[in-house]
Design a protein around this motif. Sequence first.
Motif, PDB file in Angstrom:
ATOM      1  N   ASP A   1       0.853  -1.184   0.000  1.00  0.00           N
ATOM      2  CA  ASP A   1       0.000   0.000   0.000  1.00  0.00           C
ATOM      3  C   ASP A   1       0.893   1.241   0.000  1.00  0.00           C
ATOM      4  OD1 ASP A   1      -2.394  -1.452   0.008  1.00  0.00           O
ATOM      5  OD2 ASP A   1      -2.314  -1.660   2.184  1.00  0.00           O
ATOM      6  N   VAL A   2       0.984   1.859  -1.143  1.00  0.00           N
ATOM      7  CA  VAL A   2       1.882   2.987  -1.376  1.00  0.00           C
ATOM      8  C   VAL A   2       1.048   4.263  -1.241  1.00  0.00           C
ATOM      9  CG1 VAL A   2       3.521   3.977  -3.026  1.00  0.00           C
ATOM     10  CG2 VAL A   2       3.215   1.497  -2.915  1.00  0.00           C
ATOM     11  N   ASP A   3       0.840   4.715  -0.018  1.00  0.00           N
ATOM     12  CA  ASP A   3      -0.094   5.805   0.273  1.00  0.00           C
ATOM     13  C   ASP A   3       0.623   7.105   0.628  1.00  0.00           C
ATOM     14  OD1 ASP A   3      -1.992   3.828  -0.022  1.00  0.00           O
ATOM     15  OD2 ASP A   3      -2.449   3.678   2.108  1.00  0.00           O
ATOM     16  N   CYS A   4      -0.060   8.211   0.331  1.00  0.00           N
ATOM     17  CA  CYS A   4       0.441   9.539   0.679  1.00  0.00           C
ATOM     18  C   CYS A   4      -0.728  10.384   1.168  1.00  0.00           C
ATOM     19  CB  CYS A   4       1.094  10.207  -0.536  1.00  0.00           C
ATOM     20  SG  CYS A   4       1.693  11.878  -0.236  1.00  0.00           S
ATOM     21  N   SER A   5      -0.600  10.946   2.351  1.00  0.00           N
ATOM     22  CA  SER A   5      -1.678  11.757   2.924  1.00  0.00           C
ATOM     23  C   SER A   5      -1.377  13.249   2.905  1.00  0.00           C
ATOM     24  CB  SER A   5      -1.965  11.299   4.351  1.00  0.00           C
ATOM     25  OG  SER A   5      -2.440   9.976   4.343  1.00  0.00           O
ATOM     26  N   LYS A   6      -0.350  13.654   2.219  1.00  0.00           N
ATOM     27  CA  LYS A   6      -0.040  15.085   2.061  1.00  0.00           C
ATOM     28  C   LYS A   6      -0.597  15.519   0.717  1.00  0.00           C
ATOM     29  CE  LYS A   6       3.947  14.922   5.003  1.00  0.00           C
ATOM     30  NZ  LYS A   6       5.190  15.538   5.338  1.00  0.00           N
ATOM     31  N   VAL A   7      -1.863  15.908   0.704  1.00  0.00           N
ATOM     32  CA  VAL A   7      -2.571  16.116  -0.560  1.00  0.00           C
ATOM     33  C   VAL A   7      -2.956  17.579  -0.750  1.00  0.00           C
ATOM     34  CG1 VAL A   7      -4.570  15.403  -1.926  1.00  0.00           C
ATOM     35  CG2 VAL A   7      -3.496  13.769  -0.393  1.00  0.00           C
ATOM     36  N   LYS A   8      -2.615  18.104  -1.923  1.00  0.00           N
ATOM     37  CA  LYS A   8      -3.083  19.410  -2.364  1.00  0.00           C
ATOM     38  C   LYS A   8      -3.131  19.384  -3.888  1.00  0.00           C
ATOM     39  CE  LYS A   8       1.559  21.387  -1.933  1.00  0.00           C
ATOM     40  NZ  LYS A   8       2.366  22.412  -1.278  1.00  0.00           N
ATOM     41  N   LYS A   9      -3.746  20.387  -4.459  1.00  0.00           N
ATOM     42  CA  LYS A   9      -3.921  20.456  -5.895  1.00  0.00           C
ATOM     43  C   LYS A   9      -2.569  20.431  -6.605  1.00  0.00           C
ATOM     44  CE  LYS A   9      -6.373  23.171  -9.334  1.00  0.00           C
ATOM     45  NZ  LYS A   9      -7.181  24.353  -9.580  1.00  0.00           N
ATOM     46  N   GLY A  10      -2.439  19.579  -7.625  1.00  0.00           N
ATOM     47  CA  GLY A  10      -1.198  19.484  -8.383  1.00  0.00           C
ATOM     48  C   GLY A  10      -0.960  18.073  -8.881  1.00  0.00           C
ATOM     49  N   TYR A  11       0.307  17.767  -9.134  1.00  0.00           N
ATOM     50  CA  TYR A  11       0.698  16.486  -9.714  1.00  0.00           C
ATOM     51  C   TYR A  11       1.658  15.764  -8.777  1.00  0.00           C
ATOM     52  CZ  TYR A  11      -1.394  18.289 -13.929  1.00  0.00           C
ATOM     53  OH  TYR A  11      -2.291  18.793 -14.830  1.00  0.00           O
ATOM     54  N   TYR A  12       1.564  14.442  -8.763  1.00  0.00           N
ATOM     55  CA  TYR A  12       2.373  13.606  -7.895  1.00  0.00           C
ATOM     56  C   TYR A  12       3.005  12.496  -8.717  1.00  0.00           C
ATOM     57  CZ  TYR A  12      -0.210  15.930  -4.222  1.00  0.00           C
ATOM     58  OH  TYR A  12      -0.741  16.895  -3.405  1.00  0.00           O
ATOM     59  N   VAL A  13       4.271  12.242  -8.456  1.00  0.00           N
ATOM     60  CA  VAL A  13       4.954  11.082  -9.016  1.00  0.00           C
ATOM     61  C   VAL A  13       5.432  10.263  -7.835  1.00  0.00           C
ATOM     62  CG1 VAL A  13       7.016  10.294 -10.238  1.00  0.00           C
ATOM     63  CG2 VAL A  13       5.656  12.142 -11.185  1.00  0.00           C
ATOM     64  N   VAL A  14       5.197   8.956  -7.893  1.00  0.00           N
ATOM     65  CA  VAL A  14       5.694   8.063  -6.853  1.00  0.00           C
ATOM     66  C   VAL A  14       6.691   7.103  -7.493  1.00  0.00           C
ATOM     67  CG1 VAL A  14       3.776   6.397  -7.052  1.00  0.00           C
ATOM     68  CG2 VAL A  14       5.104   6.496  -4.962  1.00  0.00           C
ATOM     69  N   VAL A  15       7.801   6.915  -6.786  1.00  0.00           N
ATOM     70  CA  VAL A  15       8.830   5.984  -7.214  1.00  0.00           C
ATOM     71  C   VAL A  15       8.882   4.866  -6.180  1.00  0.00           C
ATOM     72  CG1 VAL A  15      11.268   5.674  -7.763  1.00  0.00           C
ATOM     73  CG2 VAL A  15      10.154   7.877  -8.214  1.00  0.00           C
ATOM     74  N   VAL A  16       8.764   3.620  -6.639  1.00  0.00           N
ATOM     75  CA  VAL A  16       8.860   2.450  -5.781  1.00  0.00           C
ATOM     76  C   VAL A  16      10.164   1.748  -6.143  1.00  0.00           C
ATOM     77  CG1 VAL A  16       7.786   0.258  -5.129  1.00  0.00           C
ATOM     78  CG2 VAL A  16       6.343   2.222  -5.742  1.00  0.00           C
ATOM     79  N   ALA A  17      10.982   1.469  -5.135  1.00  0.00           N
ATOM     80  CA  ALA A  17      12.291   0.880  -5.399  1.00  0.00           C
ATOM     81  C   ALA A  17      12.699  -0.053  -4.256  1.00  0.00           C
ATOM     82  CB  ALA A  17      13.330   1.986  -5.567  1.00  0.00           C
ATOM     83  N   SER A  18      13.830  -0.709  -4.449  1.00  0.00           N
ATOM     84  CA  SER A  18      14.315  -1.642  -3.430  1.00  0.00           C
ATOM     85  C   SER A  18      14.862  -0.923  -2.203  1.00  0.00           C
ATOM     86  CB  SER A  18      15.391  -2.550  -4.011  1.00  0.00           C
ATOM     87  OG  SER A  18      16.487  -1.780  -4.452  1.00  0.00           O
ATOM     88  N   ASP A  19      15.366   0.310  -2.392  1.00  0.00           N
ATOM     89  CA  ASP A  19      15.913   1.054  -1.262  1.00  0.00           C
ATOM     90  C   ASP A  19      15.811   2.551  -1.519  1.00  0.00           C
ATOM     91  OD1 ASP A  19      18.229   2.005  -2.762  1.00  0.00           O
ATOM     92  OD2 ASP A  19      19.058  -0.008  -2.517  1.00  0.00           O
TER      93      ASP A  19
END
Length: 149
Positions: free
Chosen positions: A116-134
């Motif tokens: 579950d790759v969640d983010c609760s810091k939300v405001k208008k705009g764009y988000y990129v999430v990077v999932v990696a080993s470290d």
Amino acid sequence: VLLNGGIGGTIIERIERKDAVETGKKYTIYDEDFNDYVVTAKWWDYDDTMDKPGTYSVDTETIAFSIEVNEDAEDEIYYAYYYSKDKEFDKDDLSKPIYSDSITPVEYSDGRAFYDVDCSKVKKGYYVVVVASDDSLKYPYVLAYAEVK
């Protein structure tokens, strides 16, 4: 390289080009070994505020990207969210994540397991999430993006 340069266009344009060929769902899996564990991945709508996959309204409390994995996945992974007011994601936007965490798969009562790759810091705009080993993010497993309108 994927975040700070690479071959032409913004980070979102690069994800979209690869995404259009592979998934059509605002994410791309870059690591074939990690992909062997993936059952499905998608943007979730915990708050019932998503217009379409990966596009949330501004009253969203949590942006949620989840990766369903098979029973062989047990490693801890790292993820980091980056924010930009526009799609451009300049060097400053990509210099420091707005949120990051390490997680392991969570098994739910139906027997399915998710990162579950969640983010609760939300405001208008764009988000990129990077999932990696470290936390070096040197070898990304997954890149995904969302928009909050």
